[in-house]
Scaffold this active site. Structure first.
Site, PDB file in Angstrom:
ATOM      1  N   HIS A 100      11.235  -1.730  -9.786  1.00 43.68           N
ATOM      2  CA  HIS A 100      12.272  -2.598 -10.342  1.00 43.68           C
ATOM      3  C   HIS A 100      12.554  -3.711  -9.351  1.00 43.68           C
ATOM      4  O   HIS A 100      12.882  -3.438  -8.191  1.00 43.68           O
ATOM      5  CB  HIS A 100      13.566  -1.825 -10.599  1.00 43.68           C
ATOM      6  CG  HIS A 100      13.461  -0.795 -11.679  1.00 43.68           C
ATOM      7  ND1 HIS A 100      13.248  -1.113 -12.994  1.00 43.68           N
ATOM      8  CD2 HIS A 100      13.528   0.558 -11.644  1.00 43.68           C
ATOM      9  CE1 HIS A 100      13.199  -0.012 -13.728  1.00 43.68           C
ATOM     10  NE2 HIS A 100      13.361   1.024 -12.928  1.00 43.68           N
TER      11      HIS A 100
ATOM     12  N   ASP B 224      10.718  -2.655   5.846  1.00 45.47           N
ATOM     13  CA  ASP B 224       9.310  -2.679   6.232  1.00 45.47           C
ATOM     14  C   ASP B 224       8.619  -1.490   5.583  1.00 45.47           C
ATOM     15  O   ASP B 224       9.037  -1.064   4.517  1.00 45.47           O
ATOM     16  CB  ASP B 224       9.180  -2.713   7.757  1.00 45.47           C
ATOM     17  CG  ASP B 224       7.924  -3.461   8.187  1.00 45.47           C
ATOM     18  OD1 ASP B 224       6.867  -3.214   7.585  1.00 45.47           O
ATOM     19  OD2 ASP B 224       7.989  -4.308   9.092  1.00 45.47           O
TER      20      ASP B 224
END
Ligand SMILES: *[C@@H]1O[C@H](CO)[C@@H](O)[C@H](O)[C@H]1NC(C)=O
Ligand SMILES: *[C@@H]1O[C@H](CO)[C@@H](O)[C@H](O)[C@H]1NC(C)=O
Ligand SMILES: *[C@@H]1O[C@H](CO)[C@@H](O)[C@H](O)[C@H]1NC(C)=O
Length: 460
Positions: free
Chosen positions: A289, A214
């Protein structure tokens, strides 16, 4: 002495964004010289299963008007929560590992209405083991939160690790002049376990690593003069503003040097309806990434309930120097700017943006009711327009960004205990922590791997 000059240069840069000094007004050494309240002198017994809650409360009461509460190294249990309020001039030297054993909700460590506060580990090994997995494997995320600051001024929290919170890890609610740094947060891989949430004024957050699923480091409303630097979202949900509702008031925020892997997004501004504004924001030097989304503004964010109002006004927001890859740039565009038709975004600028995709051979940009420059934004200002997309079918020059050597390879899951990791020695490729890690941390090795351009930060 070589160390001093670059550090001074950094703090003057920092203060241009901040509205004044951050951190405690007196040093912890001064506090310690005044009085030491060692929890063992107030009845704390070592071991993972005990309860240092009452001893910590007594130690706090004895030192809250000037002094240092000491949690010595070793294991300590916590069954009852500690509410520290109306303190002035106290520190907590937190060198041990606190293991949650109680089940009540609320905040396990709560600092309220206090001034001149420092919570730190002198060894870099002070940690909170929340044992959240005991809740998560039963499907619950409603257990207690680890650390919360409320209406507190002139404070710092540093060199501690917050592990496996049953619920949120660290929130700053209506505080002022705070500094948070050299921190590892590692939670389970599921929603509802936020890393750092801040709604406050004049706060510097730097050199923090978050693993969860989160919020990584997220700004909520109201917030002003927030500077966030050297952040490593090491398999997280990603950083965000929001969720934003009515009367939003966020201004003067800079995020700089943010490295995000395997997260939902690199940065998101999320709202649905609502009112107020977000203005004067810079998101600079982002590396990503394999994230699902990258640059994501969504003013019609479907998981939220709709708030009354035309939408939150977004203006003067710049994204600069973003590099790396997203997972699938057609399915989830690396630039997604969906603004409110009744309150189009203005002054959104995307500069030096080079994001490519892990799978597929093109990426899309999507814009709706948004104005500014770069990406698929329309220039100038004006009314609502429908979603437009732009396809990029060759990799942009320079997208191939460096990786951190410590990238998490698989998620932490939700059912097993989470071991306390070491403090990393760097939180962004090529950057040493702005302030030295406690006890020297893990040293400068990682930084050297990147052939640091800011040489001189580490003297070894
Ligand atoms: C706190 O008390 C413990 C137990 O007596 C002792 O080992 C430790 O050195 C003390 N720490 C400090 C900083 O005074
Ligand atoms: C736009 O925001 C940036 C970043 O906070 C700030 O430096 C700049 O002064 C703002 N520009 C205007 C016109 O307010
Ligand atoms: C990122 O998280 C993984 C898993 O906990 C850990 O092995 C790795 O060391 C972390 N990265 C750094 C730089 O600490």
């Amino acid at each position: 002495m070589k160390l001093l000059l670059p550090l001074l240069a950094i703090s003057s840069l920092a203060s241009a964004q901040l509205s004044g000094k951050v951190g405690p007004t007196t040093s912890h050494a001064t506090k310690t010289a005044r009085k030491v309240c060692n929890i063992t002198s107030y009845g704390a017994k070592p071991g993972k299963t005990g309860d240092i809650g009452p001893a910590m409360t007594e130690a706090f009461n004895a030192c809250k008007n000037g002094g240092t509460i000491v949690i010595p190294s070793g294991d300590w249990g916590l069954r009852t929560w500690v509410n520290m309020q109306n303190g002035k001039g106290f520190a907590i030297q937190w060198d041990g590992v606190i293991h949650r054993t109680g089940d009540a909700g609320g905040n396990m460590l709560l600092v309220q209405k206090s001034d001149d506060v420092e919570i730190f580990s002198s060894t870099g090994k002070g940690a909170f083991q929340g044992n959240g997995y005991e809740f998560h494997r039963k499907g619950s995320i409603t257990g207690p939160r680890i650390l919360r600051f409320v209406r507190t001024t002139n404070f710092a929290v540093h060199d501690v690790l917050l592990i496996d919170a049953p619920s949120f890890h660290f929130s700053m609610d209506t505080c002022k002049n705070g500094e948070v740094y050299n921190m590892v947060i590692k939670g389970a891989y599921q929603g509802g376990l936020d890393g750092i949430d801040v709604w406050s004024d004049n706060i510097h957050i730097h050199d923090v690593m978050v693993s969860n699923k989160d919020e990584c480091v997220t700004v909520k409303s109201p917030a002003h003069n927030i500077l966030v630097e050297n952040i490593y979202c090491n398999w997280s949900g990603g950083s965000a503003f929001g969720s934003l509702g009515e009367g939003v008031d966020i201004a003067n925020v800079i995020y700089r040097n943010v490295y995000t892997i395997q997260s939902n997004q690199m940065m998101m501004i999320k709202s649905r309806g609502g009112s107020g504004s977000v203005s004067n924001v810079l998101f600079e030097n982002f590396i990503g990434h394999s994230n699902a989304y990258s640059l994501d503004i969504d003013q019609n964010w479907s998981p939220m309930k709709s708030h009354p109002g035309p939408g939150v006004g977004l203006r003067n927001i710049t994204f600069k120097n973003w590099k790396g890859t997203c997972a699938n740039g057609v399915q989830r565009p690396p630039i997604k700017i969906i603004c409110s038709d009744d309150k189009p975004c203005v002054g959104i600028h995307i500069v030096d943006f080079a994001m490519w995709t892990d799978s597929g051979s093109s990426v899309q940009y999507q814009c709706k009711s948004a104005y500014g420059s770069g990406g698929c934004l329309k220039s100038g200002s004006g009314g609502a327009y429908a979603t437009t997309s732009k396809t990029i079918s060759s990799p942009p020059a320079g997208y191939n960004a460096v990786r951190m050597p410590g990238d998490l390879k698989t998620s932490t899951g939700t059912k097993e205990p989470i071991a306390i990791p070491q403090m990393p020695s760097s939180f962004f490729p090529g950057k040493s922590p702005l302030k030295a890690l406690a006890a020297g941390g893990a040293g400068g090795r990682l930084v050297e791997l990147f052939n640091d351009v800011d040489e001189g930060f580490i003297e070894s």
